[in-house]
Write a protein that holds these residues in place. Sequence first.
Motif, short mmCIF file in Angstrom:
data_model
loop_
_atom_site.label_atom_id
_atom_site.label_comp_id
_atom_site.label_asym_id
_atom_site.label_seq_id
_atom_site.Cartn_x
_atom_site.Cartn_y
_atom_site.Cartn_z
N LEU A 4 0.95 -1.12 0.05
CA LEU A 4 -0.14 0.07 -0.05
C LEU A 4 0.84 1.32 0.08
O LEU A 4 1.98 1.23 0.80
CB LEU A 4 -0.88 -0.07 1.30
CG LEU A 4 -2.14 -0.86 1.29
CD1 LEU A 4 -2.88 -0.66 2.54
CD2 LEU A 4 -3.16 -0.47 0.08
N ASP A 56 -8.25 8.78 3.30
CA ASP A 56 -9.30 8.10 3.76
C ASP A 56 -10.39 7.82 2.73
O ASP A 56 -9.98 8.60 1.61
CB ASP A 56 -9.96 8.45 5.04
CG ASP A 56 -10.49 9.77 5.05
OD1 ASP A 56 -10.65 10.29 3.98
OD2 ASP A 56 -11.02 10.19 6.23
N VAL A 64 -2.13 5.46 9.47
CA VAL A 64 -2.32 4.18 9.71
C VAL A 64 -1.02 3.46 10.36
O VAL A 64 -0.81 2.13 10.57
CB VAL A 64 -2.56 3.68 8.19
CG1 VAL A 64 -3.67 3.93 7.47
CG2 VAL A 64 -1.35 3.86 7.26
N GLN A 86 -6.02 -3.34 10.80
CA GLN A 86 -6.75 -3.71 9.42
C GLN A 86 -5.93 -3.67 7.99
O GLN A 86 -5.92 -4.07 7.14
CB GLN A 86 -8.01 -3.40 9.13
CG GLN A 86 -7.98 -1.85 8.96
CD GLN A 86 -8.41 -1.14 10.24
OE1 GLN A 86 -7.90 -1.44 11.09
NE2 GLN A 86 -9.08 -0.03 10.13
N ASN A 87 -4.76 -2.69 8.45
CA ASN A 87 -3.76 -2.64 7.17
C ASN A 87 -2.37 -3.36 7.50
O ASN A 87 -1.31 -3.06 6.82
CB ASN A 87 -3.58 -1.11 7.11
CG ASN A 87 -4.67 -0.55 6.14
OD1 ASN A 87 -5.13 -1.11 5.07
ND2 ASN A 87 -5.13 0.71 6.81
N SER A 90 0.59 -5.09 4.88
CA SER A 90 0.52 -4.49 3.32
C SER A 90 1.90 -3.56 3.05
O SER A 90 1.58 -2.75 2.24
CB SER A 90 -0.79 -3.44 3.62
OG SER A 90 -1.88 -4.35 4.13
N ILE A 92 3.17 -1.58 4.98
CA ILE A 92 3.51 -0.33 5.76
C ILE A 92 4.35 -0.23 6.83
O ILE A 92 5.38 0.75 6.95
CB ILE A 92 2.12 0.16 6.42
CG1 ILE A 92 1.13 0.32 5.24
CG2 ILE A 92 2.38 1.61 7.02
CD1 ILE A 92 -0.43 0.47 5.72
#
Length: 158
Positions: A4, A56, A64, A86-87, A90, A92
Amino acid sequence: MKALQVRIRKVRKGDVDRIVDIERSWHHLSHWSIDSYYRLLNDDSFTSSFVAEMEDAYGRPHIVGFVIFHIAADVSEIYNIAVERQNARSGIGKQLMVAAIEESGRRRARKVILEVRKSNDPAIDFYLGFDFHITGERKNYYSNPTEDAYVMELDISD
Ligand SMILES: CC(C)(COP(=O)(O)OP(=O)(O)OC[C@H]1O[C@@H](n2cnc3c(N)ncnc32)[C@H](O)[C@@H]1OP(=O)(O)O)[C@@H](O)C(=O)NCCC(=O)NCCS
């Protein structure tokens, strides 16, 4: 999976509530008081922190993840790193850690160190992926529940 895309930026005081929300959502993390976060973020000379932001659904920036670390002489210590649940997984956390390692190198640190709960396999795997090595243990380092820590270290001297 494609990572992401996030924007990594220096933390601002207005970010503390969001950082605390993310930290509290992971029950195994040691929870710091809101005051400790403010104290750390006020200590510009020693403590560095970054947040990761995404847009968002309304196009507004939304934090995040975060990494808080401290550079003293040639040692950079990661105090805390977390990505909203929830992230997770990914990419991050990786972008935050890369930013912390690069900043540590720019500020002439020669190694990055951290402690991690012995049971926190996902985080240990995450750190091993950056070539951190386990260099020691600290007995009963954590409370609630009491647990030993591994000390992990990454050499960034060259
Ligand atoms: C640990 C943490 C910061 C990692 O951030 P993340 O954004 O989820 O991690 P990334 O997606 O960047 O993962 C990078 C690599 O780390 C490893 N990794 C990350 N999460 C993992 C998991 N749950 N299990 C195994 N390996 C994992 C993988 O090698 C991964 O690469 P891959 O997805 O290509 O296989 C995040 O999961 C988190 O916030 N955990 C809770 C808080 C915490 O425990 N912090 C550490 C305190 S010491």
